[in-house]
Design an enzyme around this catalytic site. Structure first.
Site, short mmCIF file in Angstrom:
data_model
loop_
_atom_site.label_atom_id
_atom_site.label_comp_id
_atom_site.label_asym_id
_atom_site.label_seq_id
_atom_site.Cartn_x
_atom_site.Cartn_y
_atom_site.Cartn_z
N SER A 100 0.82 -1.21 0.05
CA SER A 100 0.01 0.16 -0.01
C SER A 100 1.05 1.39 -0.02
O SER A 100 1.64 1.51 -0.87
CB SER A 100 -1.03 -0.04 1.07
OG SER A 100 -1.80 1.08 1.20
N HIS A 101 0.74 2.34 1.11
CA HIS A 101 1.43 3.23 1.06
C HIS A 101 2.82 3.35 1.85
O HIS A 101 3.37 4.05 2.09
CB HIS A 101 0.49 4.32 1.54
CG HIS A 101 -0.03 4.26 2.92
ND1 HIS A 101 -1.14 3.48 3.27
CD2 HIS A 101 0.67 4.65 4.20
CE1 HIS A 101 -1.33 3.19 4.57
NE2 HIS A 101 -0.08 3.78 5.08
#
Length: 449
Positions: A100-101
């Site tokens: 993800s981030h």
């Protein structure tokens, strides 16, 4: 086998630094554990653009093939496309290889069920138990699974998004749009979607190489160098995606970064214009969406934090839209995953229908200030600290579904204990930044006292 101490295990999968907590061996074991719950059935596999994803892909395939699974490898694809593919192919589940981030050294596995949603906590716990016990389904030599590459499911995903809006209305405005995919998985689909909407797109890092052009989490603090380009290129809006493309950040036509909370609020405003119905957000999401639902005469429900929790409550309430304040929009017509492409289509539609610039649409939303803080508090003291908070604000409405949430007349506090460290996270929202700061300070004094 115990889970490595530097491997993060959540309700939907695992995450860690590649070569440290997250290795090929750990990855293969988790994939085998997942495969054991869907042995012999069809499973979708995809990944974001991180270079480490290719190594982990082989480990995932090994684990799934050993369980006799029929793997549909859709390659580099956004997380919402992975969830969409599960339903499109009638698969038993999916594994998306992504962190993800998180920064570049990280990667992980995100797991989906047959409904195309991230796994709920109870199913995730079963898979973790199988991993720790090494209790895997093991196929004989003549029952090993197979791998194939299906037709381009991303194109089907894009068409499904376009079907939810009036393409002609958006295309008629001939918007110029800045798209920053940050070398993540969403660049190709985002570019194609905007082209289909008649937009002139200024592309930035739209090839999914995984070599990030800036910090991967799409928050205003990380977009200082990118934001001015929106105004310089005379764009009507800037869209920013995170590496696996399940979050959408906005930059307005003046080059101003907009709070990530605004993405969902604007999407809610547009969706309720299309069809009134229930809205679901989590405990830490801005009251903007709640106010917009009330203005439309629609109920708004709050779930515990986490995509799986939002989805569960959306199903229970038959919500027409839901999501989280991190830029995540969920439209059940498309899938049960946060989908930035839906957000892009809705926001462009709102701009086109209202003939207003993004900055004006944002200014017309209910105005609140949010502050996120944390304080050191031992786990043993948590019950006492929560009771003290209730006593401090005795007139507030109480919700204990996820830590403690206190709602006042025009403010709220959400206080949650961390599962991994001796801290409590305190989020406050109020009409002014000063009031939000005061609430956090007062809450901090109470919980540490």
């Amino acid at each position: 086998m115990a889970v490595p101490s530097d491997l993060i295990v959540s309700v939907s999968g695992i995450r860690g630094i590649v070569g440290a907590g997250l290795t090929a061996e750990v990855t293969a074991r988790f994939a085998a554990a997942f495969g054991s719950t869907v042995a012999g059935q069809r499973v979708v596999v995809s990944r974001d653009g991180r270079p480490s994803g290719e190594m982990l892909r082989h480990a995932v395939l090994a684990g799934l093939l050993g369980a006799g699974c029929i793997v549909e490898d859709i390659g580099i694809a956004p997380t919402p496309t992975c969830g969409f593919a599960v339903r499109q192919m009638n698969a038993a589940g999916a594994i998306q290889i992504t962190a993800s981030h998180n920064p570049a050294p990280w990667n992980g596995l995100k797991m989906f069920g047959a409904d195309g949603a991230v796994l709920p906590a109870n199913t995730g716990a079963v898979i973790r138990g199988l991993y720790e016990a090494g209790a895997f389904a093991r196929s004989a030599w003549d029952a090993i699974g197979s791998v194939s590459v299906p037709p381009d499911v991303a194109a089907d995903h894009g068409r499904a998004v376009l079907d939810t809006i009036s393409v002609a209305t958006v295309a008629g405005q001939q918007f110029r749009v800045f798209l920053d995919a940050n070398a993540g998985a969403g660049g190709p689909l985002g570019t194609q979607l905007l082209a289909d909407l008649g937009c002139d797109t200024i592309q930035y890092a739209c090839d999914p190489t995984g070599l990030f052009a800036h910090e991967p989490e799409p928050i205003p603090a990380h977009l200082g160098d990118v934001a001015p380009w929106v105004k310089q290129h005379e764009c009507a809006v800037g869209f920013v995606l995170d590496p696996d493309s399940d979050r959408l950040a906005l930059i307005d036509e003046t080059g101003t970064c907009v709070s990530e909370e605004v993405t969902l609020a604007l999407a809610v405003k547009y969706r309720l214009r299309q069809q009134p119905g229930a809205v679901v957000i989590n405990m830490s999401t801005s009251r903007m969406s709640e106010d917009l639902a009330a203005a439309a005469g629609c109920p708004c429900f709050r779930s515990a934090v986490g995509e799986a929790n939002v989805v569960g409550l959306m199903r229970a309430t038959q919500a027409v839209i839901g999501g989280e304040g991190n830029g995540g929009v969920i439209d059940p017509r498309i899938g049960w995953v946060r989908d930035p492409f839906v957000g892009m289509a809705f926001i462009l539609s709102l701009m086109a229908e209202d003939r207003k610039p993004l900055s004006q649409l944002v200014a017309e939303l209910p105005q609140y200030a949010m502050l996120k803080t944390k304080f050191t508090v031992s786990r043993e003291r948590l019950p006492e600290a929560m009771a003290a908070l209730v006593a401090r604000w005795p007139d507030a409405r109480i919700n204990r579904d996820d830590g403690l949430r206190l709602d006042g007349g025009d403010w709220w506090l959400h206080v949650r204990g961390s599962n991994t460290e001796p801290v409590v996270r305190v989020i406050a929202e109020a009409p002014t930044a000063e009031r939000a700061e005061e609430l956090c300070r007062q809450a901090g004094t109470v919980v540490t006292g």
